[in-house]
Design a protein around this motif. Sequence first.
Motif, PDB file in Angstrom:
ATOM      1  N   LEU A 152       0.840  -1.202   0.000  1.00  0.00           N
ATOM      2  CA  LEU A 152       0.000   0.000   0.000  1.00  0.00           C
ATOM      3  C   LEU A 152       0.876   1.255   0.000  1.00  0.00           C
ATOM      4  CD1 LEU A 152      -2.805   1.298   0.121  1.00  0.00           C
ATOM      5  CD2 LEU A 152      -2.710   1.014   2.619  1.00  0.00           C
ATOM      6  N   SER A 153       1.956   1.225   0.732  1.00  0.00           N
ATOM      7  CA  SER A 153       2.825   2.402   0.804  1.00  0.00           C
ATOM      8  C   SER A 153       3.491   2.691  -0.538  1.00  0.00           C
ATOM      9  CB  SER A 153       3.892   2.208   1.888  1.00  0.00           C
ATOM     10  OG  SER A 153       4.897   1.304   1.469  1.00  0.00           O
ATOM     11  N   LEU A 154       3.562   1.707  -1.407  1.00  0.00           N
ATOM     12  CA  LEU A 154       4.189   1.885  -2.723  1.00  0.00           C
ATOM     13  C   LEU A 154       3.220   2.426  -3.774  1.00  0.00           C
ATOM     14  CD1 LEU A 154       6.266  -1.412  -2.865  1.00  0.00           C
ATOM     15  CD2 LEU A 154       7.079   0.884  -2.246  1.00  0.00           C
ATOM     16  N   LEU A 155       1.921   2.371  -3.478  1.00  0.00           N
ATOM     17  CA  LEU A 155       0.930   2.836  -4.452  1.00  0.00           C
ATOM     18  C   LEU A 155       0.934   4.361  -4.525  1.00  0.00           C
ATOM     19  CD1 LEU A 155      -2.175   0.587  -3.747  1.00  0.00           C
ATOM     20  CD2 LEU A 155      -0.336   0.239  -5.405  1.00  0.00           C
ATOM     21  N   ASP A 156       0.775   4.866  -5.705  1.00  0.00           N
ATOM     22  CA  ASP A 156       0.687   6.318  -5.905  1.00  0.00           C
ATOM     23  C   ASP A 156      -0.782   6.706  -5.963  1.00  0.00           C
ATOM     24  OD1 ASP A 156       1.274   8.960  -6.446  1.00  0.00           O
ATOM     25  OD2 ASP A 156       1.488   8.600  -8.606  1.00  0.00           O
ATOM     26  N   VAL A 157      -1.382   6.866  -4.763  1.00  0.00           N
ATOM     27  CA  VAL A 157      -2.805   7.242  -4.704  1.00  0.00           C
ATOM     28  C   VAL A 157      -2.973   8.549  -3.951  1.00  0.00           C
ATOM     29  CG1 VAL A 157      -3.765   4.944  -4.955  1.00  0.00           C
ATOM     30  CG2 VAL A 157      -3.174   5.756  -2.688  1.00  0.00           C
TER      31      VAL A 157
END
Length: 112
Positions: free
Chosen positions: A107-112
């Motif tokens: 989740l921390s790697l997602l660009d949201v």
Amino acid sequence: MISLEVMIAENDDRARELLLPEAWALAQSSRTGEFPPLESVADIRTQPWTPRLREQVDATIASSIHGDAEQVKVALDALRARTGADELLASTSTFDRDALFESDRLLSLLDV
């Protein structure tokens, strides 16, 4: 700000399975008034399920965002677009702490 449960795993079925312990505990707490410790998926599957319990567990899992990383990214982007939220708070838990750590890492790697 929106707070929700987010679980990332190798696929949707695994993510749903990882959400089961907390959904089960929530359903149990609505019946007993106390939030029990999280149980393993294997232990949960051996216990009796009433139709109401199944409905509560399914509703809790359905209200989360879960799946593989790409599915979660698409769902979170759609949620932000739909709501205008500028902050998302993931507050997920599961019995499998290693899987939770990996989900949080992804989740921390997602660009949201």
